[in-house]
Design a protein around this motif. Structure first.
Motif, PDB file in Angstrom:
ATOM      1  N   THR A 261     -41.761  11.685  16.223  1.00 46.41           N
ATOM      2  CA  THR A 261     -41.232  12.676  15.281  1.00 46.41           C
ATOM      3  C   THR A 261     -41.298  14.087  15.844  1.00 46.41           C
ATOM      4  OG1 THR A 261     -43.443  12.754  14.310  1.00 46.41           O
ATOM      5  CG2 THR A 261     -41.805  11.346  13.215  1.00 46.41           C
TER       6      THR A 261
ATOM      7  N   HIS B  48     -37.664  24.601  14.680  1.00 50.16           N
ATOM      8  CA  HIS B  48     -37.991  23.513  13.749  1.00 50.16           C
ATOM      9  C   HIS B  48     -39.454  23.443  13.319  1.00 50.16           C
ATOM     10  CE1 HIS B  48     -33.945  22.226  14.616  1.00 50.16           C
ATOM     11  NE2 HIS B  48     -34.243  22.037  15.894  1.00 50.16           N
TER      12      HIS B  48
ATOM     13  N   THR C 276     -37.071  20.700   4.526  1.00 50.61           N
ATOM     14  CA  THR C 276     -36.063  19.747   5.000  1.00 50.61           C
ATOM     15  C   THR C 276     -34.721  19.942   4.308  1.00 50.61           C
ATOM     16  OG1 THR C 276     -36.912  18.100   3.424  1.00 50.61           O
ATOM     17  CG2 THR C 276     -37.758  18.019   5.678  1.00 50.61           C
TER      18      THR C 276
ATOM     19  N   GLN D 136     -34.885  18.530  10.400  1.00 52.13           N
ATOM     20  CA  GLN D 136     -35.829  18.238  11.486  1.00 52.13           C
ATOM     21  C   GLN D 136     -37.124  19.046  11.375  1.00 52.13           C
ATOM     22  OE1 GLN D 136     -32.912  18.983  14.816  1.00 52.13           O
ATOM     23  NE2 GLN D 136     -33.668  16.980  15.480  1.00 52.13           N
TER      24      GLN D 136
ATOM     25  N   ILE E 157     -40.743  20.560  10.917  1.00 49.46           N
ATOM     26  CA  ILE E 157     -42.145  20.166  11.068  1.00 49.46           C
ATOM     27  C   ILE E 157     -42.983  21.238  10.383  1.00 49.46           C
ATOM     28  CG2 ILE E 157     -44.041  19.746  12.688  1.00 49.46           C
ATOM     29  CD1 ILE E 157     -41.885  17.601  12.831  1.00 49.46           C
TER      30      ILE E 157
ATOM     31  N   ARG F 127     -44.750  14.462  10.563  1.00 50.47           N
ATOM     32  CA  ARG F 127     -43.882  15.595  10.213  1.00 50.47           C
ATOM     33  C   ARG F 127     -44.699  16.828   9.832  1.00 50.47           C
ATOM     34  NH1 ARG F 127     -38.604  14.209   9.026  1.00 50.47           N
ATOM     35  NH2 ARG F 127     -38.243  16.463   9.253  1.00 50.47           N
TER      36      ARG F 127
ATOM     37  N   GLN G  20     -52.322  12.353  10.574  1.00 50.40           N
ATOM     38  CA  GLN G  20     -51.394  13.438  10.864  1.00 50.40           C
ATOM     39  C   GLN G  20     -51.775  14.093  12.195  1.00 50.40           C
ATOM     40  OE1 GLN G  20     -48.667  13.908   9.578  1.00 50.40           O
ATOM     41  NE2 GLN G  20     -48.617  14.010   7.349  1.00 50.40           N
TER      42      GLN G  20
END
Length: 754
Positions: free
Chosen positions: A30, A320, A352, A357, A359, A390, A413
């Motif tokens: 990701t 992003h 989003t 995309q 993060i 993400r 995460q």
């Protein structure tokens, strides 16, 4: 410059852990799309220009290129080799990789050094040869830099030349994931206007320039404002330059997103919105605190968040990665895991909706600062509201309080192990070298580790450069360094000298004041020197004072031939300042004990030495070096002003932040600085008031009343904020003569008090 054999020793020790080939795979596909935007040629050109700024004409002895294909797994790599005509060819996977590899060459082959407090760039001629191909690489996908507070405590007044210098420092130290928060209020103003807020409502929301970090986090509003329109224009133009330069090196700038913090005026437009008014923050009352927080589950949150991020992407472009922090030093209205998951899910949805995309980069500070609320179920719920991979969590204070260790690596995460190190941009020696030397490697080998990088996240910078050089270098090491050898080489390259006494001095410092091992210790300078005086002050330190004084003696004795080196002059001032800070505590204890014992002669003696000699001498010392002056901080602030009214506003902001920190001293001395001018007109005045008050109490037989003293001290503090005095921005006096005089006078006193 040391003879060639000393450089060989430096090379052998310094790079023995750097030359390794890494095979690894990315656990988080990701994150694969987070790549440099600039072309290979643009990145190479950025490094060439950096070298020109740093080395002048000698930069032509380096041949630079960038080749993305050198890295198959997004992990940076650089290769260096020599040519027959004594040039160095450097090729790397990104501009940052090349710059970092070159800095390692400059350090360990050329005995050079670059820091906030000066450079030592006596390059040997010809350049030392590299045998074969030297390959330097990292196992850390990201090297993060800054704290959301750094923009207020350190860079708030910076112009483009200072930012250019800092971005060069980032590239040399391998940073590829920096915060880029400048100018965001200009975009917020446009969003608020389009929502229907009037200018008064907007101006009542934004804080002054020196306090924007906490305005953005929902801690406070309005104080120090209003923000002039010229501020918005200036900072917006600056941000364009910052982003262009960061991206030119192949960095991935982190941009701001919406957290739910809103102006009160939103309630006029949307009276039925689900808004919570928080309680006071950090001793502020609700005049400037008690923020309005829009529930992320309210449809209005998505509307405002996507409007703002659309503006961000439109104006700034995007790489992003976005930062926003929910509940920073604030307690959520509910501990229900379902609620907390819904909150993070909604915050992420607002990202989003604009950037599929996206993060989310989140500071993990809340898990430490409100640990009683954030238990494992609550932490897991907040983190799992966002799809795994993400979100990237900054384990912000990992050298002291590593959150990953009790959250199963943030429950999957990705996270970045960060060194926080400094609070408030305080002066003062501090470090936890054993912890930062071991911690990143422990995180890497932690069961099911989700570590994706290392970070440097101080609240304020331009202090303790040795700690930041060590931390940035660890990202390129495969195992912990030998601290004794590392710091010996640091001393050699910082001063360009092989004097053994310099290495001995730094070894003493590294294993004492720079190696705090007290559990849960927070480096927030609590020395009586920089705190409002009382009879109950904290004088404890974590190290043997004799080590500091012995190192002080070694540096003073080594000084005469080194005074032409700016790096040495800085450190001579800094260690003398630290010694006098420690001695201030000793004189304070004598003052307090004399008062309690009602010994007026002893009180007059100790108080007289402190107020009438030690503190004035300290001010003269600090005023002899440009790195320790109040004047530049104030002049940089005023230089941004258009007109006298703005100049007064910025001056008040600059002075208040480093002293009262609020209209009534709500966080007084949190951001203390030991600077020439500030020592004389703020700290020394306050100590003089304290000693005089105690003497008067003994004369009259009245008890000392802290609250009454605080009221009088506040007048002194507020007087400084508004005194209008112009402070020099250029040093005055002979640093060596002042430092030597102080040493001859106070070193015997220091040894007597051990």
């Amino acid at each position: 410059m040391p003879p060639r054999n000393d450089r060989s020793v430096a090379l052998c020790v310094g790079l023995s852990f750097m030359c390794f080939i890494l095979t690894a795979h990315c656990r988080f596909p990701t994150l694969d799309h987070l790549q440099p935007q600039a072309s290979e040629k643009t990145q190479a050109r950025a490094v060439i220009h950096l070298l020109k700024r740093l080395l002048g004409d000698r930069s032509t002895e380096f041949i630079i290129s960038v080749n993305r294909s050198m890295s198959k797994d997004s992990l940076d790599v650089c290769e260096l080799r020599s040519t027959r005509n004594n040039q160095i060819v450097a090729t790397g996977s990104t501009g940052v990789a090349v710059a970092s590899g070159l800095y390692n060459y400059l350090k360990y082959f050329c005995n050079c050094h670059v820091s906030w407090s000066g450079d030592q760039l006596d390059l040997p001629r010809p350049l030392p040869q590299v045998t074969g191909v030297l390959r330097i690489n990292t196992k850390h996908r990201f090297r993060y830099y800054q704290n959301v507070c750094t923009v207020s405590y350190s860079s708030v007044w910076w112009d483009w030349p200072r930012w250019e210098r800092e971005i060069d420092w980032m590239a040399l130290n391998g940073i590829n994931l920096p915060l880029a928060f400048t100018g965001q209020e200009a975009l917020w103003q446009e969003v608020y206007r389009s929502l229907g807020l009037n200018q008064t409502e907007i101006e009542e929301f934004f804080s002054g320039p020196a306090f924007l970090a906490w305005n953005r986090m929902g801690n406070m509003f309005e104080f120090g404002g209003p923000l002039p329109q010229s501020w918005h224009v200036n900072k917006l133009n600056l941000q364009f330059k910052i982003l262009e330069r960061m991206r030119s090196f192949g960095m991935i700038p982190v941009l701001p997103a919406f957290s739910g913090n809103i102006p009160k005026g939103i309630l006029r437009l949307h009276p039925s919105a689900n808004v919570t008014r928080l309680g006071p923050w950090a001793h502020f009352n609700c005049s400037f605190s008690c923020a309005y927080i829009l529930d992320p589950r309210d449809p209005l949150f998505l509307q405002i968040g996507s409007m703002y991020l659309s503006q961000v992407v439109k104006q700034f472009g995007t790489d992003h990665v976005y930062n926003t922090d929910t509940f920073n030093e604030m307690t959520p209205p509910s501990s229900d895991p379902e609620y907390l998951s819904a909150v993070s899910r909604s915050v992420f949805a607002s990202m989003t909706a604009v950037d599929p995309q996206a993060i989310w980069l989140m500071q993990g500070w809340l898990f430490f600062s409100s640990a009683s609320f954030w238990r494992p179920p609550q932490i897991k719920a907040l983190l799992h509201g966002v799809p795994i991979g993400r979100m990237i969590v900054l384990d912000l204070f990992a050298e002291t309080e590593p959150i990953f260790s009790y959250t199963e690596s943030f429950y999957g995460q990705p996270f970045i192990w960060c060194m926080l190190h400094n609070f408030g941009g305080n002066s003062g020696f501090f470090g936890q070298v054993e912890s930062i030397n071991a911690g990143p490697f422990q995180a890497l080998t932690f069961p099911n580790s989700s570590l994706v990088g290392l970070g440097i996240a101080p609240e304020g910078i331009e202090q303790n450069p040795v700690i930041y050089e060590l931390m940035s270098e660890l990202a390129w090491r495969k195992e912990p360094v030998n601290l004794s050898k590392w710091v010996s080489l640091y001393a050699m390259r910082r001063y360009g000298s092989t004097q053994e006494s310099l290495g001995a001095a730094w070894r003493l410092l590294f294993f004492s004041v720079y190696n705090c091992t007290v559990p849960h210790y927070r480096n927030h300078n609590h020395s009586p020197l920089v705190r409002r005086p009382s009879l109950k002050m904290n004088t404890e330190i974590w190290y043997n004072r004799s080590d500091l004084f012995d190192a002080w003696k070694l540096l003073v004795e080594a000084a005469p031939p080194l005074m032409s080196k700016g790096t040495f002059r800085h450190d001579l001032v800094d260690i003398t300042r630290e010694a006098l800070q420690v001695l201030t505590s000793a004189y304070y204890l004598e003052i307090a004990e004399s008062f309690r014992s009602q010994k007026l002669p002893e009180l007059l003696t100790a108080g007289g030495v402190l107020v009438h000699d030690l503190l004035p001498e300290l001010d003269r010392l600090l005023s002899s070096d440009g790195n320790f002056l109040l004047g530049p901080w104030l002049q940089q602030a005023q230089a941004l002003a258009l007109g006298e009214k703005e100049a007064r506003l910025y001056d008040m902001n600059a002075r208040n932040q480093i002293t009262l920190w609020g209209p009534s001293g709500e966080i007084v001395d949190y951001a203390s600085k030991e600077w020439g001018g500030l020592m004389e007109d703020y700290y020394a005045q306050r100590w003089g008031l304290f000693v005089n008050t105690l003497v008067d109490c003994l004369h009259t037989g009245r008890p000392f009343k802290q609250e009454a003293f605080n009221q009088e001290a506040f007048k002194v503090e507020q007087g400084f904020v508004y005194n209008g005095r112009k402070y020099p921005s250029e040093p005055t006096g002979d640093t060596y003569e002042i430092a030597r005089r102080i040493f001859l006078k106070y070193y015997p006193q220091a040894m007597k008090r051990l």
